[in-house]
Design a protein around this motif. Sequence first.
Motif, PDB file in Angstrom:
ATOM      1  N   SER A  54       0.809  -1.212   0.000  1.00 23.91           N
ATOM      2  CA  SER A  54       0.000   0.000   0.000  1.00 23.91           C
ATOM      3  C   SER A  54       0.854   1.279   0.000  1.00 23.91           C
ATOM      4  O   SER A  54       0.391   2.325  -0.445  1.00 23.91           O
ATOM      5  N   GLU A  55       2.088   1.184   0.467  1.00 27.75           N
ATOM      6  CA  GLU A  55       2.983   2.352   0.407  1.00 27.75           C
ATOM      7  C   GLU A  55       3.356   2.661  -1.043  1.00 27.75           C
ATOM      8  O   GLU A  55       3.463   3.823  -1.452  1.00 27.75           O
ATOM      9  N   LYS A  56       3.582   1.600  -1.789  1.00 23.11           N
ATOM     10  CA  LYS A  56       3.896   1.739  -3.209  1.00 23.11           C
ATOM     11  C   LYS A  56       2.714   2.364  -3.954  1.00 23.11           C
ATOM     12  O   LYS A  56       2.888   3.244  -4.812  1.00 23.11           O
ATOM     13  N   ALA A  57       1.524   1.918  -3.603  1.00 28.47           N
ATOM     14  CA  ALA A  57       0.305   2.452  -4.223  1.00 28.47           C
ATOM     15  C   ALA A  57       0.141   3.932  -3.864  1.00 28.47           C
ATOM     16  O   ALA A  57      -0.224   4.756  -4.711  1.00 28.47           O
ATOM     17  N   TYR A  58       0.437   4.269  -2.610  1.00 30.02           N
ATOM     18  CA  TYR A  58       0.353   5.670  -2.172  1.00 30.02           C
ATOM     19  C   TYR A  58       1.297   6.540  -2.998  1.00 30.02           C
ATOM     20  O   TYR A  58       0.923   7.602  -3.501  1.00 30.02           O
ATOM     21  N   LEU A  59       2.522   6.059  -3.169  1.00 29.58           N
ATOM     22  CA  LEU A  59       3.530   6.828  -3.917  1.00 29.58           C
ATOM     23  C   LEU A  59       3.131   6.983  -5.391  1.00 29.58           C
ATOM     24  O   LEU A  59       3.256   8.078  -5.961  1.00 29.58           O
ATOM     25  N   ALA A  60       2.644   5.914  -5.992  1.00 25.44           N
ATOM     26  CA  ALA A  60       2.194   5.986  -7.385  1.00 25.44           C
ATOM     27  C   ALA A  60       1.050   7.005  -7.509  1.00 25.44           C
ATOM     28  O   ALA A  60       1.024   7.821  -8.438  1.00 25.44           O
ATOM     29  N   GLY A  61       0.130   6.977  -6.560  1.00 27.02           N
ATOM     30  CA  GLY A  61      -0.989   7.925  -6.566  1.00 27.02           C
ATOM     31  C   GLY A  61      -0.508   9.361  -6.402  1.00 27.02           C
ATOM     32  O   GLY A  61      -0.943  10.269  -7.109  1.00 27.02           O
ATOM     33  N   LEU A  62       0.416   9.538  -5.486  1.00 30.34           N
ATOM     34  CA  LEU A  62       0.960  10.874  -5.228  1.00 30.34           C
ATOM     35  C   LEU A  62       1.565  11.476  -6.498  1.00 30.34           C
ATOM     36  O   LEU A  62       1.363  12.640  -6.812  1.00 30.34           O
ATOM     37  N   LEU A  63       2.312  10.657  -7.232  1.00 30.56           N
ATOM     38  CA  LEU A  63       3.105  11.181  -8.353  1.00 30.56           C
ATOM     39  C   LEU A  63       2.418  11.081  -9.717  1.00 30.56           C
ATOM     40  O   LEU A  63       2.950  11.594 -10.709  1.00 30.56           O
ATOM     41  N   HIS A  64       1.236  10.440  -9.784  1.00 29.52           N
ATOM     42  CA  HIS A  64       0.702  10.065 -11.105  1.00 29.52           C
ATOM     43  C   HIS A  64       0.470  11.249 -12.052  1.00 29.52           C
ATOM     44  O   HIS A  64       0.602  11.101 -13.260  1.00 29.52           O
ATOM     45  N   ASP A  65       0.110  12.410 -11.509  1.00 30.94           N
ATOM     46  CA  ASP A  65      -0.197  13.571 -12.368  1.00 30.94           C
ATOM     47  C   ASP A  65       0.902  14.635 -12.307  1.00 30.94           C
ATOM     48  O   ASP A  65       0.633  15.815 -12.563  1.00 30.94           O
ATOM     49  N   LEU A  91      -3.879  -1.354 -11.963  1.00 32.47           N
ATOM     50  CA  LEU A  91      -5.343  -1.334 -11.862  1.00 32.47           C
ATOM     51  C   LEU A  91      -5.787  -0.454 -10.693  1.00 32.47           C
ATOM     52  O   LEU A  91      -6.721   0.348 -10.810  1.00 32.47           O
ATOM     53  N   VAL A  92      -5.112  -0.611  -9.565  1.00 33.34           N
ATOM     54  CA  VAL A  92      -5.437   0.174  -8.371  1.00 33.34           C
ATOM     55  C   VAL A  92      -5.316   1.679  -8.674  1.00 33.34           C
ATOM     56  O   VAL A  92      -6.191   2.470  -8.333  1.00 33.34           O
ATOM     57  N   LEU A  93      -4.251   2.072  -9.342  1.00 32.34           N
ATOM     58  CA  LEU A  93      -4.068   3.500  -9.646  1.00 32.34           C
ATOM     59  C   LEU A  93      -5.121   3.972 -10.641  1.00 32.34           C
ATOM     60  O   LEU A  93      -5.699   5.056 -10.476  1.00 32.34           O
ATOM     61  N   TYR A  94      -5.378   3.152 -11.663  1.00 35.13           N
ATOM     62  CA  TYR A  94      -6.386   3.531 -12.662  1.00 35.13           C
ATOM     63  C   TYR A  94      -7.739   3.769 -11.983  1.00 35.13           C
ATOM     64  O   TYR A  94      -8.408   4.778 -12.245  1.00 35.13           O
ATOM     65  N   LEU A  95      -8.137   2.859 -11.092  1.00 39.37           N
ATOM     66  CA  LEU A  95      -9.439   2.989 -10.426  1.00 39.37           C
ATOM     67  C   LEU A  95      -9.435   4.114  -9.401  1.00 39.37           C
ATOM     68  O   LEU A  95     -10.411   4.868  -9.285  1.00 39.37           O
ATOM     69  N   ALA A  96      -8.326   4.264  -8.682  1.00 39.25           N
ATOM     70  CA  ALA A  96      -8.247   5.312  -7.645  1.00 39.25           C
ATOM     71  C   ALA A  96      -8.401   6.706  -8.257  1.00 39.25           C
ATOM     72  O   ALA A  96      -8.956   7.613  -7.635  1.00 39.25           O
ATOM     73  N   ASP A  97      -7.942   6.861  -9.482  1.00 47.49           N
ATOM     74  CA  ASP A  97      -8.068   8.149 -10.179  1.00 47.49           C
ATOM     75  C   ASP A  97      -9.542   8.484 -10.447  1.00 47.49           C
ATOM     76  O   ASP A  97      -9.912   9.632 -10.598  1.00 47.49           O
ATOM     77  N   PHE A  98     -10.393   7.451 -10.508  1.00 53.31           N
ATOM     78  CA  PHE A  98     -11.841   7.651 -10.713  1.00 53.31           C
ATOM     79  C   PHE A  98     -12.603   7.826  -9.406  1.00 53.31           C
ATOM     80  O   PHE A  98     -13.675   8.428  -9.393  1.00 53.31           O
ATOM     81  N   THR A  99     -12.095   7.227  -8.330  1.00 53.42           N
ATOM     82  CA  THR A  99     -12.909   7.176  -7.105  1.00 53.42           C
ATOM     83  C   THR A  99     -12.348   8.008  -5.959  1.00 53.42           C
ATOM     84  O   THR A  99     -12.888   7.977  -4.858  1.00 53.42           O
TER      85      THR A  99
END
Length: 190
Positions: free
Chosen positions: A39-50, A121-129
């Motif tokens: 989940s830390e990796k997912a957090y970092l990907a989310g933080l930096l995605h845009d 997939l997690v990042l793609y969906l998190a960007d929507f929700t």
Amino acid sequence: MYDNFKQILKSRLDEKRYYHSLCVADEAKRLAQKIGIDSEKAYLAGLLHDITKNAKEQEHLKIFSQFGIILNDIEKNALKLWHAISGAAYVEHFLGIEDSEILDAIRYHTTAKPNMSPLCLVLYLADFTSSDRDYPDVDVMRKLVDVSFSEALVYALQYTIKDLADQKRAIHFDTLAAFNEAVSNLEGKN
Ligand code: DGI
Ligand code: FE
Ligand code: FE
């Protein structure tokens, strides 16, 4: 956590986009925990995605030429797709992120693609929700994501494809291929 990255993000993004990045990071972390991935990796990907979302055309082009990135015709004509491509390169080369799963998740966060990793997939969906999102079907998406990632993926791609078609904008091959794969994974085939 990640204060240095947050500083960089703050300097590159407008206030709304910075807030969106924090919200996607939180949502990606929550979704990652649901399916038991890092989940830390997912957090970092989310933080930096845009991270390059507010970049001018010139900066994207500079990144593409600096790192030998060649765009196809659809990408050339769709400015909205550029930040996913330049963002992954920026994060790799300027922030020193080496984790290929994070880079891949950022690279495909806008179009999606077939055979996505769980993090992608997690990042793609998190960007929507993410909690800052506000589009007509956001409540449906949020309910779906808590029931089934497969159903949520189909819905998100269906929503995107319909919306692009309505606006007479080109649909990327990756988006179409992701949709075709996603529907074939649903139960009860037509
Ligand atoms: O960067 P965000 O606003 O958080 O979200 P995003 O990275 O998913 O970008 C959404 C935009 O990207 C939206 O305007 C639609 C556009 N987009 C997504 N898939 C495609 C696309 N545009 C084209 N032309 N083709 C696609 O397949
Ligand atoms: Fe984006
Ligand atoms: Fe985003």
